[in-house]
Enzyme design. Structure first.
Site, PDB file in Angstrom:
ATOM      1  N   ASN A  84       0.806  -1.227   0.000  1.00  0.00           N
ATOM      2  CA  ASN A  84       0.000   0.000   0.000  1.00  0.00           C
ATOM      3  C   ASN A  84       0.836   1.273   0.000  1.00  0.00           C
ATOM      4  O   ASN A  84       0.382   2.327   0.428  1.00  0.00           O
ATOM      5  CB  ASN A  84      -0.965  -0.006   1.185  1.00  0.00           C
ATOM      6  CG  ASN A  84      -1.860  -1.223   1.171  1.00  0.00           C
ATOM      7  OD1 ASN A  84      -1.744  -2.083   2.029  1.00  0.00           O
ATOM      8  ND2 ASN A  84      -2.723  -1.325   0.184  1.00  0.00           N
ATOM      9  N   VAL A  91       1.840   7.009   0.737  1.00  0.00           N
ATOM     10  CA  VAL A  91       1.046   5.998   1.429  1.00  0.00           C
ATOM     11  C   VAL A  91      -0.396   6.029   0.931  1.00  0.00           C
ATOM     12  O   VAL A  91      -1.001   7.094   0.806  1.00  0.00           O
ATOM     13  CB  VAL A  91       1.070   6.248   2.952  1.00  0.00           C
ATOM     14  CG1 VAL A  91       0.207   5.231   3.688  1.00  0.00           C
ATOM     15  CG2 VAL A  91       2.505   6.214   3.483  1.00  0.00           C
ATOM     16  N   CYS A  92      -0.934   4.848   0.667  1.00  0.00           N
ATOM     17  CA  CYS A  92      -2.342   4.689   0.285  1.00  0.00           C
ATOM     18  C   CYS A  92      -3.068   4.114   1.509  1.00  0.00           C
ATOM     19  O   CYS A  92      -2.901   2.947   1.845  1.00  0.00           O
ATOM     20  CB  CYS A  92      -2.444   3.736  -0.909  1.00  0.00           C
ATOM     21  SG  CYS A  92      -4.138   3.418  -1.432  1.00  0.00           S
ATOM     22  N   LEU A  93      -3.829   4.984   2.186  1.00  0.00           N
ATOM     23  CA  LEU A  93      -4.510   4.598   3.414  1.00  0.00           C
ATOM     24  C   LEU A  93      -5.807   5.390   3.499  1.00  0.00           C
ATOM     25  O   LEU A  93      -5.805   6.613   3.318  1.00  0.00           O
ATOM     26  CB  LEU A  93      -3.601   4.906   4.622  1.00  0.00           C
ATOM     27  CG  LEU A  93      -4.141   4.619   6.011  1.00  0.00           C
ATOM     28  CD1 LEU A  93      -4.426   3.132   6.209  1.00  0.00           C
ATOM     29  CD2 LEU A  93      -3.142   5.104   7.061  1.00  0.00           C
TER      30      LEU A  93
END
Length: 156
Positions: A84, A91-93
């Protein structure tokens, strides 16, 4: 005007962090060459746990003038190895994306990223190669994670 709101909120976040933050974490505004404090960029360290244990991972939080209406950009070093995390390090969150709330704190963001390290979301991959390794070759993925932890020792 909104830049004042962003800086005011970040000054409050800084005070709250100094009073109470999770053990092993670091979060502080960037200090310029002239000693000035840049509240809009924070240099952070997230301690690893589980397979990530032993690593102290640097993350930069970049806030914009619309904060807290919009989330900060959160970035590990380039080529950070995680399903992710984009190759750029971003960051992919969800809590710093579609699920952003203006009430979300720096502490919550960093704890969320720490949790993401141990619990990748394969439904929302940012790095297909690492996502595939995580899904199809978990033992190898964990070995690579432990190797990566060695690249990020605690700095004293």
């Amino acid at each position: 005007m909104s830049g004042g709101i962003a800086r005011g909120r970040l000054a409050e976040e800084r005070k709250a962090w100094r009073r109470n933050h999770p053990h092993g974490f670091v979060a502080k505004p960037e200090i310029g060459p002239d000693g000035s404090v840049n509240l809009m960029v924070w240099k952070c360290i997230i301690p690893g746990k589980s397979d990530w244990e032993g690593g102290y991972y640097p993350v930069t939080l970049k806030f914009n003038e619309d904060y807290p209406s919009s989330p900060p950009k959160c970035k590990f070093p380039k080529e950070f190895l995680h399903p992710n995390v984009y190759p750029t390090g971003h960051v992919c969150l969800s809590i710093i994306g579609d699920d952003w709330s203006p009430s979300t704190t720096v502490k919550q963001i960093l704890l969320g990223i720490q949790n993401l390290l141990d619990n990748p979301n394969p439904a929302s991959p940012a790095n297909e190669e690492w996502n595939e390794l995580f899904l199809e070759h978990l033992d190898e993925y964990k070995r690579m994670v432990r190797m990566q932890a060695e690249d990020y020792p605690i700095e004293i």
